[in-house]
Design a protein around this motif. Structure first.
Motif, PDB file in Angstrom:
ATOM      1  N   LEU A 109      29.415 125.484  60.124  1.00 28.19           N
ATOM      2  CA  LEU A 109      29.951 126.433  59.151  1.00 28.19           C
ATOM      3  C   LEU A 109      31.441 126.201  58.911  1.00 28.19           C
ATOM      4  O   LEU A 109      31.937 126.392  57.795  1.00 28.19           O
ATOM      5  CB  LEU A 109      29.721 127.865  59.633  1.00 28.19           C
ATOM      6  CG  LEU A 109      28.268 128.356  59.595  1.00 28.19           C
ATOM      7  CD1 LEU A 109      28.157 129.736  60.227  1.00 28.19           C
ATOM      8  CD2 LEU A 109      27.739 128.378  58.173  1.00 28.19           C
ATOM      9  N   ILE A 110      32.157 125.797  59.950  1.00 24.14           N
ATOM     10  CA  ILE A 110      33.577 125.482  59.784  1.00 24.14           C
ATOM     11  C   ILE A 110      33.740 124.365  58.760  1.00 24.14           C
ATOM     12  O   ILE A 110      34.579 124.435  57.854  1.00 24.14           O
ATOM     13  CB  ILE A 110      34.196 125.085  61.143  1.00 24.14           C
ATOM     14  CG1 ILE A 110      34.311 126.310  62.052  1.00 24.14           C
ATOM     15  CG2 ILE A 110      35.572 124.444  60.941  1.00 24.14           C
ATOM     16  CD1 ILE A 110      34.706 125.974  63.483  1.00 24.14           C
ATOM     17  N   MET A 111      32.932 123.308  58.895  1.00 26.82           N
ATOM     18  CA  MET A 111      32.970 122.209  57.932  1.00 26.82           C
ATOM     19  C   MET A 111      32.574 122.692  56.542  1.00 26.82           C
ATOM     20  O   MET A 111      33.242 122.377  55.542  1.00 26.82           O
ATOM     21  CB  MET A 111      32.019 121.100  58.383  1.00 26.82           C
ATOM     22  CG  MET A 111      31.889 119.952  57.385  1.00 26.82           C
ATOM     23  SD  MET A 111      30.541 118.803  57.753  1.00 26.82           S
ATOM     24  CE  MET A 111      29.113 119.794  57.295  1.00 26.82           C
ATOM     25  N   LEU A 475      24.366 112.027  56.529  1.00 20.94           N
ATOM     26  CA  LEU A 475      24.973 111.437  57.724  1.00 20.94           C
ATOM     27  C   LEU A 475      26.196 112.209  58.199  1.00 20.94           C
ATOM     28  O   LEU A 475      26.553 112.151  59.378  1.00 20.94           O
ATOM     29  CB  LEU A 475      25.366 109.980  57.437  1.00 20.94           C
ATOM     30  CG  LEU A 475      24.203 109.011  57.203  1.00 20.94           C
ATOM     31  CD1 LEU A 475      24.732 107.632  56.815  1.00 20.94           C
ATOM     32  CD2 LEU A 475      23.319 108.914  58.438  1.00 20.94           C
ATOM     33  N   MET A 476      26.847 112.938  57.283  1.00 26.34           N
ATOM     34  CA  MET A 476      28.052 113.663  57.652  1.00 26.34           C
ATOM     35  C   MET A 476      27.766 114.757  58.671  1.00 26.34           C
ATOM     36  O   MET A 476      28.543 114.964  59.606  1.00 26.34           O
ATOM     37  CB  MET A 476      28.681 114.286  56.398  1.00 26.34           C
ATOM     38  CG  MET A 476      29.967 115.043  56.671  1.00 26.34           C
ATOM     39  SD  MET A 476      31.291 113.954  57.224  1.00 26.34           S
ATOM     40  CE  MET A 476      32.628 115.137  57.431  1.00 26.34           C
ATOM     41  N   LEU A 477      26.647 115.472  58.521  1.00 25.21           N
ATOM     42  CA  LEU A 477      26.350 116.571  59.429  1.00 25.21           C
ATOM     43  C   LEU A 477      26.169 116.110  60.871  1.00 25.21           C
ATOM     44  O   LEU A 477      26.811 116.662  61.775  1.00 25.21           O
ATOM     45  CB  LEU A 477      25.121 117.341  58.943  1.00 25.21           C
ATOM     46  CG  LEU A 477      24.705 118.526  59.830  1.00 25.21           C
ATOM     47  CD1 LEU A 477      25.808 119.560  59.895  1.00 25.21           C
ATOM     48  CD2 LEU A 477      23.411 119.147  59.313  1.00 25.21           C
ATOM     49  N   PRO A 478      25.322 115.118  61.163  1.00 27.58           N
ATOM     50  CA  PRO A 478      25.233 114.673  62.560  1.00 27.58           C
ATOM     51  C   PRO A 478      26.525 114.082  63.079  1.00 27.58           C
ATOM     52  O   PRO A 478      26.852 114.225  64.264  1.00 27.58           O
ATOM     53  CB  PRO A 478      24.093 113.634  62.532  1.00 27.58           C
ATOM     54  CG  PRO A 478      23.933 113.247  61.115  1.00 27.58           C
ATOM     55  CD  PRO A 478      24.324 114.441  60.310  1.00 27.58           C
ATOM     56  N   GLY A 479      27.300 113.413  62.217  1.00 24.21           N
ATOM     57  CA  GLY A 479      28.590 112.877  62.655  1.00 24.21           C
ATOM     58  C   GLY A 479      29.557 113.977  63.050  1.00 24.21           C
ATOM     59  O   GLY A 479      30.204 113.919  64.108  1.00 24.21           O
ATOM     60  N   TRP A 480      29.656 114.996  62.196  1.00 25.42           N
ATOM     61  CA  TRP A 480      30.518 116.140  62.490  1.00 25.42           C
ATOM     62  C   TRP A 480      30.022 116.886  63.726  1.00 25.42           C
ATOM     63  O   TRP A 480      30.822 117.346  64.560  1.00 25.42           O
ATOM     64  CB  TRP A 480      30.565 117.056  61.278  1.00 25.42           C
ATOM     65  CG  TRP A 480      31.330 118.336  61.459  1.00 25.42           C
ATOM     66  CD1 TRP A 480      30.824 119.590  61.557  1.00 25.42           C
ATOM     67  CD2 TRP A 480      32.751 118.480  61.527  1.00 25.42           C
ATOM     68  NE1 TRP A 480      31.824 120.515  61.700  1.00 25.42           N
ATOM     69  CE2 TRP A 480      33.026 119.864  61.676  1.00 25.42           C
ATOM     70  CE3 TRP A 480      33.821 117.579  61.486  1.00 25.42           C
ATOM     71  CZ2 TRP A 480      34.318 120.361  61.789  1.00 25.42           C
ATOM     72  CZ3 TRP A 480      35.117 118.085  61.595  1.00 25.42           C
ATOM     73  CH2 TRP A 480      35.357 119.455  61.737  1.00 25.42           C
ATOM     74  N   LEU A 482      28.454 115.631  66.267  1.00 24.86           N
ATOM     75  CA  LEU A 482      28.775 114.850  67.456  1.00 24.86           C
ATOM     76  C   LEU A 482      30.203 115.122  67.920  1.00 24.86           C
ATOM     77  O   LEU A 482      30.457 115.285  69.121  1.00 24.86           O
ATOM     78  CB  LEU A 482      28.585 113.359  67.159  1.00 24.86           C
ATOM     79  CG  LEU A 482      28.824 112.401  68.332  1.00 24.86           C
ATOM     80  CD1 LEU A 482      27.845 112.692  69.471  1.00 24.86           C
ATOM     81  CD2 LEU A 482      28.686 110.955  67.873  1.00 24.86           C
ATOM     82  N   VAL A 483      31.127 115.200  66.973  1.00 24.60           N
ATOM     83  CA  VAL A 483      32.505 115.561  67.310  1.00 24.60           C
ATOM     84  C   VAL A 483      32.532 116.958  67.936  1.00 24.60           C
ATOM     85  O   VAL A 483      33.221 117.209  68.934  1.00 24.60           O
ATOM     86  CB  VAL A 483      33.399 115.506  66.058  1.00 24.60           C
ATOM     87  CG1 VAL A 483      34.800 116.029  66.369  1.00 24.60           C
ATOM     88  CG2 VAL A 483      33.473 114.083  65.517  1.00 24.60           C
ATOM     89  N   GLY A 484      31.762 117.881  67.349  1.00 23.35           N
ATOM     90  CA  GLY A 484      31.721 119.235  67.872  1.00 23.35           C
ATOM     91  C   GLY A 484      31.177 119.312  69.283  1.00 23.35           C
ATOM     92  O   GLY A 484      31.661 120.109  70.114  1.00 23.35           O
ATOM     93  N   LEU A 485      30.182 118.503  69.596  1.00 22.08           N
ATOM     94  CA  LEU A 485      29.625 118.500  70.948  1.00 22.08           C
ATOM     95  C   LEU A 485      30.646 118.004  71.964  1.00 22.08           C
ATOM     96  O   LEU A 485      30.703 118.490  73.106  1.00 22.08           O
ATOM     97  CB  LEU A 485      28.361 117.643  70.992  1.00 22.08           C
ATOM     98  CG  LEU A 485      27.139 118.235  70.276  1.00 22.08           C
ATOM     99  CD1 LEU A 485      25.984 117.236  70.285  1.00 22.08           C
ATOM    100  CD2 LEU A 485      26.707 119.549  70.925  1.00 22.08           C
ATOM    101  N   VAL A 486      31.452 117.024  71.577  1.00 19.51           N
ATOM    102  CA  VAL A 486      32.514 116.553  72.471  1.00 19.51           C
ATOM    103  C   VAL A 486      33.493 117.687  72.764  1.00 19.51           C
ATOM    104  O   VAL A 486      33.883 117.926  73.914  1.00 19.51           O
ATOM    105  CB  VAL A 486      33.244 115.343  71.849  1.00 19.51           C
ATOM    106  CG1 VAL A 486      34.472 114.971  72.684  1.00 19.51           C
ATOM    107  CG2 VAL A 486      32.304 114.158  71.731  1.00 19.51           C
ATOM    108  N   VAL A 487      33.899 118.415  71.707  1.00 16.69           N
ATOM    109  CA  VAL A 487      34.799 119.553  71.890  1.00 16.69           C
ATOM    110  C   VAL A 487      34.149 120.625  72.766  1.00 16.69           C
ATOM    111  O   VAL A 487      34.790 121.202  73.662  1.00 16.69           O
ATOM    112  CB  VAL A 487      35.189 120.151  70.519  1.00 16.69           C
ATOM    113  CG1 VAL A 487      36.030 121.423  70.703  1.00 16.69           C
ATOM    114  CG2 VAL A 487      35.946 119.131  69.686  1.00 16.69           C
TER     115      VAL A 487
END
Length: 526
Positions: A109-111, A475-480, A482-487
């Motif tokens: 939702l942030i994205m 592809l943008m959603l899973p990429g974003w 993945l960044v979120g999971l790291v955070v």
């Protein structure tokens, strides 16, 4: 375990009472918030792009998108009446499927909101530079001040989009001042938009010709997986315009009598706007036509692409609906209503800030609740002592949106924003089913009729539209994410208040909770 942190409903409601936002909004204001976001983005910004994808099939695209939104709105209505708090799909997921999936929803939702708000800021800047400065004041804003330098796959040739930067910052300032003031401002702008679009419908529908709708589906019903064209591809794109009713649910915590008013605001704004979409699309296409410009392979050129821009520069496509940056004003000028067309351009210029306002409003409330849960820094949840708004996160979000609008021509990124929207809608439908099983006795002032049919239809519909987005958006959603999971695993999960057992619960509710409810025994009574 990764999926064991499910927040009890009583804890969520208790957190609202202890650290909540003032309840100032009624049903009409909520409906106007939804209309303020829905009418504007799709009609003023995406009409030309939708026609390029689907041609006259744009009307069918609105029906498809509206049908998915209706079943999703029913799910939103039930769960928002159960959990009338800020946070929207994030909070609903936290109460049903747990913290990890709730984080992915909030992160999406942030994205979604940030990209959408930046996109509409750029759309407003186009009306400001073209209609207001150039047409009425005779001032030509140089390209280096009216376009950002960055674009996916090339350069836009500018330095900074100054008008887009300024409008995003002005709307941010308004949101910091207060929710009530924002709602009053929004009400005025919605009235202007409805008036302008009503005039458009009245002037264009009587002149519509049936022959202009032939062929109805020049790009077909399904343009093909990952192409984003055809009626279904257009439906996936114009879903961008339906973020509004999701934003209504983010305002539940600031709503008077939310059990009654939230469903009214959700369903009412959706139905009203869907009817308007169809009427305006019929008027625009029926008067001057809306056939897409086809590529050599018989597939429409991508909306917003350099290839389409080159075609639109040719004399044979002069006046084509799909080539206009001011689609509705352009239609009126083509059929001899230049003065009214200019008025509609002014209305778009005046009214589009309400779209930015609702998008920023929704995004800051998501941030606010996530920080209140400990998943983001607590400083983000600070409420202004005078204005009663989450001013820290509002300012941070506004600056980020303003910078995005200033340096990126993000109007073509609506599809990417839609990926996050569709994911959130799907998770709300799942949450409704989970809570029906887990909390069957919980109070529900609104219940989804035939939930065993409606909720699965919502899930299937959102997945279907997602698969009809262009590849880049998918592809943008899973990429974003993945960044979120790291955070999440590096910062948020270790600092989660839920994980630490710090769950706020009503004093009277504690006795009714099971002894092994996660976190309750660790916290005790206040």
């Amino acid at each position: 375990m990764l999926f064991d942190r499910v927040k009890p409903l009583s804890a969520i409601l208790s957190a609202v009472e202890r650290n909540g936002l003032p309840r100032t909004l009624g049903a009409i204001q909520l409906m106007l918030f939804g209309i303020g976001c829905i009418i504007g983005t799709g009609i003023f910004v995406l009409t030309a792009a939708g026609a390029q994808k689907a041609g006259p099939g744009l009307m069918l695209a609105f029906v498809i998108a509206g049908a998915v939104c209706i079943v999703a709105a029913l799910c939103y209505s039930e769960i928002a009446s159960m959990i009338p708090v800020a946070g929207s799909a994030y909070t609903y997921s936290y109460a049903s499927v747990g913290e990890l999936l709730a984080w992915t929803v909030g992160w999406a939702l942030i994205m979604e909101y940030a990209i959408a708000a930046s996109a509409v800021s750029v759309g407003w800047a186009g009306y400001f530079s073209g209609t207001i400065l150039h047409e009425f004041l005779g001032i030509y804003l140089p390209p280096w001040l009216s376009a950002g330098p960055l674009v996916l796959g090339g350069s836009a040739g500018g330095f900074i989009n100054l008008p887009a930067l300024v409008i995003a910052l002005l709307v941010t300032w308004l949101l910091v001042i207060g929710t009530r003031e924002s709602a009053i401002f929004n009400t005025i702008l919605v009235a202007i938009k409805i008036t302008a679009l009503t005039i458009f419908v009245v002037l264009t529908l009587p002149q519509a010709e049936l022959a202009r709708f032939n062929p109805l589906l020049p790009a077909g019903l399904f343009g093909g997986f990952g192409t984003g064209v055809g009626a279904v591809g257009a439906a996936a794109t114009i879903f961008f315009a339906y973020v509004g009713f999701d934003a209504v649910s983010t305002a539940a915590e600031e709503t008077k009598n939310p059990q009654r008013n939230v469903p009214i605001g959700l369903v009412g704004s959706l139905l009203f706007c869907t009817v308007f979409y169809i009427l305006v699309a019929a008027g625009a296409i029926g008067t001057i036509g809306g056939q897409p410009i086809m590529g050599p392979n018989g597939v429409p050129f991508p909306a917003g692409s350099e290839e389409l821009a080159r075609q639109c520069a040719l004399a044979q496509y002069a006046g084509n609906l799909v080539c206009s940056d001011e689609a509705l004003a352009h239609v009126l000028r083509q059929i001899g209503y230049s003065g009214v067309g200019n008025f509609l351009g002014i209305a778009a210029f005046v009214a589009l800030p309400s779209v930015i306002l609702v998008l920023l409003f929704g995004q800051t409330r998501i941030f606010f609740v996530m920080s209140r849960d400990g998943l983001l820094p607590a400083s983000l949840a600070k409420v202004h002592p005078k204005y009663g708004t989450p001013y820290v996160v509002t300012i941070i979000t506004g600056i980020a949106v303003a910078l995005g609008a200033a340096f990126f021509p993000v109007g073509q990124l609506a599809d990417i924003s839609n990926a996050g929207t569709l994911y959130a809608f799907m998770m709300v439908a799942i949450a409704v089913l989970v809570l029906r099983k887990r909390e069957p006795a919980a109070e529900r002032s609104f219940r989804v009729p035939a939930v065993a049919v409606v909720a699965p239809l919502t899930i299937a519909g959102t997945i279907f539209l997602f698969l009809n987005l262009p590849y880049a958006a998918m592809l943008m959603l899973p990429g974003w994410s993945l960044v979120g999971l790291v955070v999440y695993f590096l910062y948020s999960r270790p600092r989660s208040l839920m994980g630490a057992g710090k769950v706020e619960v009503h004093e009277l509710d504690t006795d009714r909770l099971e002894p092994d409810t996660p976190g309750i025994a660790d916290r005790g009574r206040d």
